[in-house]
Design a protein around this motif. Structure first.
Motif, short mmCIF file in Angstrom:
data_model
loop_
_atom_site.label_atom_id
_atom_site.label_comp_id
_atom_site.label_asym_id
_atom_site.label_seq_id
_atom_site.Cartn_x
_atom_site.Cartn_y
_atom_site.Cartn_z
N GLU A 77 0.84 -1.20 0.00
CA GLU A 77 0.00 0.00 0.00
C GLU A 77 0.87 1.25 0.00
O GLU A 77 1.88 1.33 0.70
CB GLU A 77 -0.90 -0.01 1.24
CG GLU A 77 -1.95 1.08 1.24
CD GLU A 77 -2.91 0.94 2.41
OE1 GLU A 77 -3.82 1.77 2.53
OE2 GLU A 77 -2.75 -0.02 3.20
N HIS A 78 0.48 2.25 -0.83
CA HIS A 78 1.22 3.50 -0.88
C HIS A 78 1.18 4.21 0.47
O HIS A 78 0.18 4.16 1.18
CB HIS A 78 0.63 4.43 -1.95
CG HIS A 78 0.89 3.98 -3.35
ND1 HIS A 78 -0.10 3.65 -4.23
CD2 HIS A 78 2.06 3.78 -4.02
CE1 HIS A 78 0.42 3.28 -5.38
NE2 HIS A 78 1.73 3.35 -5.28
N ARG B 241 6.49 10.38 -1.07
CA ARG B 241 5.46 9.43 -1.52
C ARG B 241 6.19 8.11 -1.77
O ARG B 241 7.04 8.02 -2.65
CB ARG B 241 4.78 9.93 -2.79
CG ARG B 241 4.04 11.25 -2.62
CD ARG B 241 3.20 11.59 -3.84
NE ARG B 241 4.01 11.53 -5.06
CZ ARG B 241 3.54 11.13 -6.26
NH1 ARG B 241 2.30 10.71 -6.38
NH2 ARG B 241 4.34 11.13 -7.30
N GLU C 184 6.68 3.65 -1.73
CA GLU C 184 6.22 2.27 -1.82
C GLU C 184 7.03 1.48 -0.80
O GLU C 184 8.21 1.20 -1.03
CB GLU C 184 6.44 1.70 -3.23
CG GLU C 184 5.64 2.41 -4.32
CD GLU C 184 5.94 1.87 -5.70
OE1 GLU C 184 6.76 0.91 -5.82
OE2 GLU C 184 5.41 2.41 -6.68
N GLY D 39 -4.28 4.14 1.02
CA GLY D 39 -5.36 3.27 0.57
C GLY D 39 -5.14 2.63 -0.79
O GLY D 39 -5.63 1.53 -1.04
N SER D 40 -4.39 3.30 -1.68
CA SER D 40 -4.12 2.71 -2.99
C SER D 40 -2.96 1.73 -2.89
O SER D 40 -2.09 1.87 -2.02
CB SER D 40 -3.81 3.79 -4.01
OG SER D 40 -2.68 4.55 -3.60
N THR D 41 -2.92 0.75 -3.77
CA THR D 41 -1.87 -0.28 -3.73
C THR D 41 -0.97 -0.18 -4.95
O THR D 41 -1.31 0.47 -5.94
CB THR D 41 -2.50 -1.68 -3.65
OG1 THR D 41 -3.34 -1.88 -4.80
CG2 THR D 41 -3.32 -1.85 -2.38
N PHE D 42 0.19 -0.85 -4.87
CA PHE D 42 1.14 -0.84 -5.98
C PHE D 42 1.55 -2.27 -6.31
O PHE D 42 1.43 -3.18 -5.48
CB PHE D 42 2.38 -0.02 -5.62
CG PHE D 42 3.13 -0.50 -4.41
CD1 PHE D 42 4.14 -1.45 -4.52
CD2 PHE D 42 2.83 0.01 -3.14
CE1 PHE D 42 4.83 -1.90 -3.40
CE2 PHE D 42 3.53 -0.42 -2.03
CZ PHE D 42 4.53 -1.37 -2.15
#
Length: 317
Positions: A154-155, A171, A173, A211-214
């Motif tokens: 998750e970011h 920002r 990872e 909340g966003s994933t990588f």
């Protein structure tokens, strides 16, 4: 939850709390017949729990060890006690325990009710540890956030104070948390700098999983990357030194977090380390007590010559 399911979970909790239970004791605790106890035991076995039964004096039902660790049921007091112990262990100095304790704490924190989580935080805030292994305390919530984000890809965003005191917004990872026993580091990919970074957790603030994933990248080995980063990159002078002694002998004289050592045959090795002051570095390089040769840079070579001259003059005096 059905009455039967609730009773089976209650039975599991009883079996985990004591070594052996008789059928009559379990029936009395659950308010059912011994026949119902046998049925519930069979349900646990179908779920993979190794419940053994024995007869005679001292016999009864016993939860055995299986090929894999089955899920544990914890009452509120047990959950709080375990979380407190894991927080202590996560910052401890026992080799190999810190990161494992952090992973376990992350799993427990994820399912712990807010009421119990606040109890754990209260105990932690009221506790002072003498002789702590870390010289740079890290907020438990920062550890938890980064551990979960690393696991779930998750970011993360965070403010970071660099070695010069500048504050930047990052920002990231996150990939791995690494501890040296004294400090915690995050190996991550910096999205704005488009490169890998090793960041000290005690210099991070406002850490937030967005909340966003990588999709995971091909990552370097975390331990090796962090070791190289902290042994050289923060310093203006990076020395390479050849020691005429085996790798294991030289490694005993230095902290693994402060140097990077590569074998050069059975009886020699190359050490890489950084420093702010070349002359202060020279006595430190002599710590292994064996012959060595400074390969680079020129500033450290010249500093070694000056220090050697002073020592020679002191001996003549």
């Amino acid at each position: 939850m059905s009455e039967t399911t609730g009773r089976v979970l209650q039975l599991l909790g009883l079996l985990q709390s004591r070594r052996v239970w008789s059928g009559e004791e379990l029936a009395g605790r659950l308010g059912v017949t011994t026949r119902s106890v046998r049925r519930d035991v069979d349900r646990l076995r179908e779920l993979g729990y190794p419940v053994h039964a024995s007869t005679g004096h001292g016999g009864g039902y016993q939860l055995g060890a299986g090929a894999a660790l089955p899920p544990l049921l914890l009452d509120p007091e047990e959950a709080v006690a375990m979380a407190v112990c894991l927080r202590v262990a996560a910052g401890g100095s026992v080799a190999g325990v810190g990161e494992s304790a952090l992973r376990a704490l992350s799993k427990l924190d994820q399912v712990m009710p807010a009421r119990l989580r606040s109890q754990v935080a209260a105990v932690h805030d009221a506790t002072v540890t003498l002789g702590a292994a870390t010289d740079t305390p890290v907020e438990p919530d920062v550890l938890m956030t980064l551990a979960r984000a690393s696991r779930d890809h998750e970011h993360v965003t965070a403010d970071y104070v660099d070695i010069r005191g500048n504050v930047t917004q990052r920002r990231l990872e996150p990939y791995h948390l690494v501890t040296t026993g004294r400090r915690w580091y995050l190996m991550c990919f910096d999205r704005d700098r488009v490169d890998w970074r090793s960041l000290r957790l005690d210099r991070m603030s406002q850490v937030r999983a967005v909340g966003s994933t990588f999709t995971p990248r091909d990552a370097p080995d975390a331990a090796s990357y962090v070791r190289r980063s902290i042994s050289s990159s923060p310093y203006p002078y990076i020395a390479r030194v050849r020691y005429f002694a085996p790798h294991d002998v030289v490694a005993q004289a230095f902290s693994a977090a402060s140097v990077h050592i590569e074998p050069e045959g059975p009886d020699a090795c190359i050490l890489t380390a950084g420093a702010d002051d070349p002359e202060r570095m020279v006595p430190w390089l002599a710590m292994p007590g064996c012959d060595f040769e400074v390969l680079e840079p020129p500033e450290v070579i010249e500093a070694a010559q000056r220090v050697a001259g002073r020592i020679a003059r002191a001996c003549r005096t």
